[in-house]
Motif scaffolding. Structure first.
Motif, PDB file in Angstrom:
ATOM      1  N   VAL A 104       0.860  -1.171   0.000  1.00 26.81           N
ATOM      2  CA  VAL A 104       0.000   0.000   0.000  1.00 26.81           C
ATOM      3  C   VAL A 104       0.901   1.228   0.000  1.00 26.81           C
ATOM      4  CG1 VAL A 104      -1.790   1.273   1.237  1.00 26.81           C
ATOM      5  CG2 VAL A 104      -1.714  -1.236   1.410  1.00 26.81           C
ATOM      6  N   ALA A 105       0.653   2.160  -0.930  1.00 27.73           N
ATOM      7  CA  ALA A 105       1.393   3.427  -0.960  1.00 27.73           C
ATOM      8  C   ALA A 105       0.461   4.540  -0.503  1.00 27.73           C
ATOM      9  CB  ALA A 105       1.904   3.710  -2.362  1.00 27.73           C
ATOM     10  N   ILE A 106       1.000   5.436   0.319  1.00 27.00           N
ATOM     11  CA  ILE A 106       0.230   6.557   0.854  1.00 27.00           C
ATOM     12  C   ILE A 106       1.010   7.846   0.629  1.00 27.00           C
ATOM     13  CG2 ILE A 106      -0.794   7.590   2.938  1.00 27.00           C
ATOM     14  CD1 ILE A 106      -0.971   4.712   4.096  1.00 27.00           C
ATOM     15  N   ASN A 107       0.317   8.861   0.114  1.00 24.19           N
ATOM     16  CA  ASN A 107       0.909  10.190  -0.030  1.00 24.19           C
ATOM     17  C   ASN A 107       0.201  11.115   0.954  1.00 24.19           C
ATOM     18  OD1 ASN A 107       1.816  12.727  -0.759  1.00 24.19           O
ATOM     19  ND2 ASN A 107       1.118  12.613  -2.869  1.00 24.19           N
ATOM     20  N   PHE A 158      -0.002  -1.528  -6.838  1.00 23.83           N
ATOM     21  CA  PHE A 158      -0.558  -1.383  -5.494  1.00 23.83           C
ATOM     22  C   PHE A 158      -1.441  -0.142  -5.441  1.00 23.83           C
ATOM     23  CE2 PHE A 158       3.972  -0.186  -5.757  1.00 23.83           C
ATOM     24  CZ  PHE A 158       3.867   1.194  -5.734  1.00 23.83           C
ATOM     25  N   PRO A 159      -2.378  -0.083  -4.482  1.00 17.03           N
ATOM     26  CA  PRO A 159      -3.187   1.130  -4.343  1.00 17.03           C
ATOM     27  C   PRO A 159      -2.313   2.311  -3.918  1.00 17.03           C
ATOM     28  CG  PRO A 159      -3.777  -0.505  -2.668  1.00 17.03           C
ATOM     29  CD  PRO A 159      -2.738  -1.118  -3.528  1.00 17.03           C
ATOM     30  N   TYR A 160      -2.641   3.483  -4.435  1.00 14.12           N
ATOM     31  CA  TYR A 160      -1.938   4.728  -4.098  1.00 14.12           C
ATOM     32  C   TYR A 160      -2.983   5.610  -3.430  1.00 14.12           C
ATOM     33  CZ  TYR A 160       1.579   8.469  -4.919  1.00 14.12           C
ATOM     34  OH  TYR A 160       2.518   9.460  -4.781  1.00 14.12           O
ATOM     35  N   LEU A 161      -2.873   5.753  -2.113  1.00 11.85           N
ATOM     36  CA  LEU A 161      -3.886   6.417  -1.301  1.00 11.85           C
ATOM     37  C   LEU A 161      -3.478   7.845  -0.954  1.00 11.85           C
ATOM     38  CD1 LEU A 161      -4.614   3.461   1.162  1.00 11.85           C
ATOM     39  CD2 LEU A 161      -5.535   3.858  -1.131  1.00 11.85           C
ATOM     40  N   TYR A 162      -4.474   8.707  -0.868  1.00 11.88           N
ATOM     41  CA  TYR A 162      -4.224  10.111  -0.549  1.00 11.88           C
ATOM     42  C   TYR A 162      -4.696  10.410   0.873  1.00 11.88           C
ATOM     43  CZ  TYR A 162      -4.326  15.210  -0.904  1.00 11.88           C
ATOM     44  OH  TYR A 162      -4.131  16.556  -0.699  1.00 11.88           O
ATOM     45  N   ASP A 163      -3.755  10.841   1.700  1.00  9.55           N
ATOM     46  CA  ASP A 163      -3.995  11.160   3.117  1.00  9.55           C
ATOM     47  C   ASP A 163      -4.091  12.681   3.260  1.00  9.55           C
ATOM     48  OD1 ASP A 163      -3.984  11.155   5.944  1.00  9.55           O
ATOM     49  OD2 ASP A 163      -1.811  10.858   6.047  1.00  9.55           O
ATOM     50  N   GLU A 164      -5.190  13.246   2.770  1.00 12.24           N
ATOM     51  CA  GLU A 164      -5.333  14.702   2.747  1.00 12.24           C
ATOM     52  C   GLU A 164      -5.242  15.313   4.134  1.00 12.24           C
ATOM     53  OE1 GLU A 164      -8.194  18.184   0.872  1.00 12.24           O
ATOM     54  OE2 GLU A 164      -8.978  16.149   1.037  1.00 12.24           O
ATOM     55  N   SER A 165      -5.830  14.662   5.147  1.00 13.91           N
ATOM     56  CA  SER A 165      -5.835  15.199   6.514  1.00 13.91           C
ATOM     57  C   SER A 165      -4.470  15.043   7.197  1.00 13.91           C
ATOM     58  CB  SER A 165      -6.888  14.486   7.361  1.00 13.91           C
ATOM     59  OG  SER A 165      -6.477  13.137   7.603  1.00 13.91           O
ATOM     60  N   GLN A 166      -3.643  14.178   6.670  1.00 15.68           N
ATOM     61  CA  GLN A 166      -2.331  13.835   7.228  1.00 15.68           C
ATOM     62  C   GLN A 166      -2.446  13.052   8.536  1.00 15.68           C
ATOM     63  OE1 GLN A 166      -0.336  17.771   7.138  1.00 15.68           O
ATOM     64  NE2 GLN A 166       0.604  17.109   5.215  1.00 15.68           N
ATOM     65  N   ASP A 167      -3.646  12.631   8.907  1.00 17.92           N
ATOM     66  CA  ASP A 167      -3.848  11.875  10.144  1.00 17.92           C
ATOM     67  C   ASP A 167      -3.172  10.505  10.087  1.00 17.92           C
ATOM     68  OD1 ASP A 167      -5.300  13.978  11.194  1.00 17.92           O
ATOM     69  OD2 ASP A 167      -7.264  13.062  10.774  1.00 17.92           O
ATOM     70  N   THR A 168      -3.180   9.888   8.913  1.00 19.15           N
ATOM     71  CA  THR A 168      -2.560   8.561   8.794  1.00 19.15           C
ATOM     72  C   THR A 168      -1.048   8.670   8.954  1.00 19.15           C
ATOM     73  OG1 THR A 168      -4.386   7.796   7.417  1.00 19.15           O
ATOM     74  CG2 THR A 168      -2.348   6.520   7.322  1.00 19.15           C
ATOM     75  N   ALA A 169      -0.441   9.653   8.325  1.00 18.37           N
ATOM     76  CA  ALA A 169       1.010   9.850   8.483  1.00 18.37           C
ATOM     77  C   ALA A 169       1.357  10.088   9.950  1.00 18.37           C
ATOM     78  CB  ALA A 169       1.490  11.013   7.628  1.00 18.37           C
ATOM     79  N   ARG A 170       0.537  10.881  10.629  1.00 27.63           N
ATOM     80  CA  ARG A 170       0.786  11.128  12.058  1.00 27.63           C
ATOM     81  C   ARG A 170       0.648   9.840  12.870  1.00 27.63           C
ATOM     82  NH1 ARG A 170      -1.920  15.659  10.687  1.00 27.63           N
ATOM     83  NH2 ARG A 170      -0.774  17.597  10.838  1.00 27.63           N
TER      84      ARG A 170
END
Length: 186
Positions: free
Chosen positions: A74-77, A103-115
């Motif tokens: 899973v890739a997340i930006n 793989f899926p390329y997901l967008y973490d607009e809120s940045q909550d997942t990165a945190r």
């Protein structure tokens, strides 16, 4: 280009849940649906970082080599797309299609997942076992832009091979180095 190391969070931590849009399919994807019964690789990447561009082809090779063996990728930006338009969902979709991301390329607009993952840089890699416990965090391999070492994915491949063989993953792990995640101003 600022060189930022990944946060070497404690091994054994449980993968934080997420529900994020996949920029290619337009569907919302969750960790529960994407996880594997063997191992799940979570990659924080983006489009514009030279460190990510340096390894993009290997990310595709790696996923194509290990997905048939039952490993999920899973890739997340999580970058601020307002300040970095190359990291917008539209550009993410273009890059995913150009590079043929398997793989899926997901967008973490809120940045909550990165945190939640305590991601610090792009690329930043995490491998979770079948129980979603962290067994690896750190670099893809020793290659960096300009150091003339080949991009092989050796560090991730070694960890995944151990998991597939039922062996423990070595705790001797090196942090990834890349561009810092482009955080939004609060």
């Amino acid at each position: 280009m600022a060189r930022t190391e990944s946060n070497m969070i404690p091994l054994g931590e449980k993968a934080p849940a997420f529900s994020l849009p996949d920029v290619v399919s337009g569907k919302t994807r969750t960790l529960d649906e994407l996880k594997s019964d063997i191992a799940t690789v979570i990659m924080f990447i983006c489009n514009h970082c030279p460190f990510v561009k340096h390894v993009q082809a290997e990310l595709v090779r790696l996923a194509n080599d290990y997905m048939p063996k039952g490993i999920s990728f899973v890739a997340i930006n999580s970058n601020d797309a307002e300040k970095y338009p190359d990291d917008s969902p539209e550009r993410m979709k273009e890059v995913a299609e150009e590079r043929k991301y398997p793989f899926p390329y997901l967008y973490d607009e809120s940045q909550d997942t990165a945190r939640a993952y305590r991601a610090a840089c792009t690329p930043d890699f995490y491998i979770f076992d079948k129980d979603l416990k962290l067994v690896y965090r750190g670099q893809l391999d020793d290659s960096r832009p300009g150091n003339d070492l080949p991009v092989t994915g050796a560090s991730i491949r070694s960890a995944l091979d151990n998991l597939l063989e039922g062996k423990p993953v070595s705790a001797d792990q090196k942090p990834s180095i890349g561009c810092n995640i482009k955080w939004k101003e609060s």
